[in-house]
Scaffold this motif. Structure first.
Motif, mmCIF file in Angstrom:
data_model
loop_
_atom_site.group_PDB
_atom_site.id
_atom_site.type_symbol
_atom_site.label_atom_id
_atom_site.label_comp_id
_atom_site.label_asym_id
_atom_site.label_seq_id
_atom_site.Cartn_x
_atom_site.Cartn_y
_atom_site.Cartn_z
ATOM 1 N N GLU A 104 0.800 -1.372 0.111
ATOM 2 C CA GLU A 104 -0.310 0.128 0.173
ATOM 3 C C GLU A 104 1.210 0.613 -0.153
ATOM 4 O OE1 GLU A 104 -3.508 2.469 0.334
ATOM 5 O OE2 GLU A 104 -3.118 0.671 -0.187
ATOM 6 N N VAL A 105 2.156 1.609 0.698
ATOM 7 C CA VAL A 105 2.537 2.514 0.789
ATOM 8 C C VAL A 105 4.285 2.597 -0.304
ATOM 9 C CG1 VAL A 105 4.524 3.588 1.907
ATOM 10 C CG2 VAL A 105 3.004 2.415 3.586
ATOM 11 N N LEU A 106 4.343 1.822 -0.968
ATOM 12 C CA LEU A 106 4.885 1.638 -1.639
ATOM 13 C C LEU A 106 3.971 1.752 -3.362
ATOM 14 C CD1 LEU A 106 7.212 -1.105 -1.871
ATOM 15 C CD2 LEU A 106 7.579 1.131 -1.397
ATOM 16 N N HIS A 107 3.006 1.418 -3.258
ATOM 17 C CA HIS A 107 2.216 1.935 -4.630
ATOM 18 C C HIS A 107 1.331 3.345 -4.677
ATOM 19 C CE1 HIS A 107 -0.609 -2.102 -6.240
ATOM 20 N NE2 HIS A 107 1.208 -2.471 -6.059
ATOM 21 N N ASP A 108 1.109 3.981 -2.715
ATOM 22 C CA ASP A 108 0.774 5.417 -2.491
ATOM 23 C C ASP A 108 2.428 6.512 -3.067
ATOM 24 O OD1 ASP A 108 -1.583 4.449 -2.287
ATOM 25 O OD2 ASP A 108 -0.975 5.388 -0.261
ATOM 26 N N HIS A 109 3.447 5.803 -3.020
ATOM 27 C CA HIS A 109 4.800 6.401 -3.271
ATOM 28 C C HIS A 109 4.935 6.668 -5.165
ATOM 29 C CE1 HIS A 109 9.139 7.851 -2.650
ATOM 30 N NE2 HIS A 109 9.361 6.550 -3.249
ATOM 31 N N LEU A 110 4.527 5.540 -5.981
ATOM 32 C CA LEU A 110 4.565 5.766 -7.527
ATOM 33 C C LEU A 110 3.856 6.236 -7.405
ATOM 34 C CD1 LEU A 110 5.632 1.494 -7.617
ATOM 35 C CD2 LEU A 110 6.576 3.680 -7.986
ATOM 36 N N GLY A 111 2.399 6.397 -6.760
ATOM 37 C CA GLY A 111 1.135 7.050 -7.343
ATOM 38 C C GLY A 111 1.552 8.651 -7.140
ATOM 39 N N SER A 112 2.188 8.964 -6.033
ATOM 40 C CA SER A 112 2.776 10.637 -5.863
ATOM 41 C C SER A 112 3.859 11.488 -5.764
ATOM 42 C CB SER A 112 1.903 10.665 -4.679
ATOM 43 O OG SER A 112 2.330 10.206 -3.671
ATOM 44 N N CYS A 113 4.392 10.113 -5.309
ATOM 45 C CA CYS A 113 5.925 11.022 -4.414
ATOM 46 C C CYS A 113 6.684 10.498 -5.657
ATOM 47 C CB CYS A 113 7.459 10.404 -3.809
ATOM 48 S SG CYS A 113 6.106 10.934 -1.899
ATOM 49 N N VAL A 114 7.188 9.899 -6.737
ATOM 50 C CA VAL A 114 7.562 9.165 -8.003
ATOM 51 C C VAL A 114 6.484 10.027 -9.080
ATOM 52 C CG1 VAL A 114 8.219 7.255 -9.372
ATOM 53 C CG2 VAL A 114 8.494 6.597 -7.453
ATOM 54 N N GLN A 115 5.397 10.258 -9.501
ATOM 55 C CA GLN A 115 5.026 10.348 -10.768
ATOM 56 C C GLN A 115 5.050 11.855 -10.347
ATOM 57 O OE1 GLN A 115 1.089 10.526 -10.727
ATOM 58 N NE2 GLN A 115 0.209 11.818 -12.028
ATOM 59 N N GLU A 116 5.546 12.960 -9.369
ATOM 60 C CA GLU A 116 5.673 14.387 -8.635
ATOM 61 C C GLU A 116 7.295 14.885 -9.267
ATOM 62 O OE1 GLU A 116 6.695 17.006 -5.383
ATOM 63 O OE2 GLU A 116 4.554 16.439 -5.595
ATOM 64 N N ALA A 117 7.994 14.080 -9.028
ATOM 65 C CA ALA A 117 9.411 13.873 -9.807
ATOM 66 C C ALA A 117 9.593 13.956 -10.749
ATOM 67 C CB ALA A 117 10.279 12.564 -8.792
ATOM 68 N N PHE A 118 9.004 12.601 -11.441
ATOM 69 C CA PHE A 118 9.267 12.909 -12.902
ATOM 70 C C PHE A 118 8.778 14.193 -13.362
ATOM 71 C CE2 PHE A 118 10.041 8.794 -12.787
ATOM 72 C CZ PHE A 118 10.416 8.202 -13.761
ATOM 73 N N GLU A 119 7.381 15.027 -12.870
ATOM 74 C CA GLU A 119 6.696 16.408 -13.505
ATOM 75 C C GLU A 119 8.138 17.047 -13.290
ATOM 76 O OE1 GLU A 119 2.899 15.997 -10.827
ATOM 77 O OE2 GLU A 119 2.899 14.847 -12.810
ATOM 78 N N THR A 120 8.631 16.969 -12.193
ATOM 79 C CA THR A 120 9.606 17.905 -11.874
ATOM 80 C C THR A 120 11.185 17.605 -12.472
ATOM 81 O OG1 THR A 120 10.702 17.354 -9.900
ATOM 82 C CG2 THR A 120 8.623 19.038 -10.265
ATOM 83 N N GLY A 121 11.156 17.183 -12.781
ATOM 84 C CA GLY A 121 12.869 16.138 -13.344
ATOM 85 C C GLY A 121 13.851 15.554 -12.461
ATOM 86 N N GLU A 122 12.945 14.942 -11.584
ATOM 87 C CA GLU A 122 13.705 14.408 -10.066
ATOM 88 C C GLU A 122 13.895 12.803 -10.293
ATOM 89 O OE1 GLU A 122 12.565 17.045 -7.090
ATOM 90 O OE2 GLU A 122 13.076 19.041 -8.227
ATOM 91 N N GLN A 123 13.100 12.391 -11.419
ATOM 92 C CA GLN A 123 13.431 11.174 -11.819
ATOM 93 C C GLN A 123 14.495 10.130 -10.759
ATOM 94 O OE1 GLN A 123 13.151 13.041 -13.687
ATOM 95 N NE2 GLN A 123 13.646 12.337 -15.775
ATOM 96 N N ARG A 124 15.437 10.415 -11.521
ATOM 97 C CA ARG A 124 16.643 9.712 -10.357
ATOM 98 C C ARG A 124 16.464 9.122 -9.302
ATOM 99 N NH1 ARG A 124 18.476 5.728 -13.426
ATOM 100 N NH2 ARG A 124 19.955 4.839 -11.849
ATOM 101 N N GLU A 125 16.371 9.902 -8.834
ATOM 102 C CA GLU A 125 16.843 9.892 -7.393
ATOM 103 C C GLU A 125 15.717 9.047 -6.498
ATOM 104 O OE1 GLU A 125 15.765 11.658 -2.724
ATOM 105 O OE2 GLU A 125 16.130 12.821 -4.542
ATOM 106 N N LYS A 126 14.684 9.191 -7.349
ATOM 107 C CA LYS A 126 13.175 8.356 -6.946
ATOM 108 C C LYS A 126 13.583 7.000 -7.541
ATOM 109 C CE LYS A 126 11.244 11.557 -4.643
ATOM 110 N NZ LYS A 126 11.327 11.774 -2.951
ATOM 111 N N ILE A 127 13.865 6.828 -9.071
ATOM 112 C CA ILE A 127 13.807 5.585 -9.627
ATOM 113 C C ILE A 127 15.243 4.591 -8.345
ATOM 114 C CG2 ILE A 127 15.177 4.352 -11.604
ATOM 115 C CD1 ILE A 127 14.467 6.391 -13.218
ATOM 116 N N GLU A 128 16.472 5.616 -8.106
ATOM 117 C CA GLU A 128 16.871 4.722 -7.080
ATOM 118 C C GLU A 128 16.736 4.200 -6.018
ATOM 119 O OE1 GLU A 128 20.713 7.275 -7.159
ATOM 120 O OE2 GLU A 128 20.975 7.060 -9.550
#
Length: 87
Positions: free
Chosen positions: A52-76
């Motif tokens: 549940e926590v990881l799904h929500d993380h992908l749907g919010s924090c990771v998505q936001e990182a992609f929108e702001t160009g900070e995806q590398r850290e979230k992918i790692e």
């Protein structure tokens, strides 16, 4: 944390109750297989909470990182979690 805090809290309290019950079973010298079954049930609850926590993380924090160009850290971060989950 972007997860439904009420849901996660409820599930964590359920897991805590499960573990308290397991402790009591051990103290009462209950049958090993019964204890093992309860341990697996507690693990399943914790896996569900983590999913549940990881799904929500992908749907919010990771998505936001992609929108702001900070995806590398979230992918790692996700790759590190996947490594831990698959050990």
């Amino acid at each position: 944390m972007k997860s439904d805090k009420t849901k996660v809290t409820r599930l964590l309290k359920t897991a805590r109750g499960q573990i308290d019950g397991i402790l009591k079973m051990v103290e009462e010298d209950r049958y090993c297989i019964d204890i093992s079954n309860q341990l697996m049930a507690a693990q399943a609850i914790l896996r569900n909470i983590n999913r549940e926590v990881l799904h929500d993380h992908l749907g919010s924090c990771v998505q936001e990182a992609f929108e702001t160009g900070e995806q590398r850290e979230k992918i790692e971060e996700i790759m590190t979690i996947i490594d831990k989950l698959t050990k």
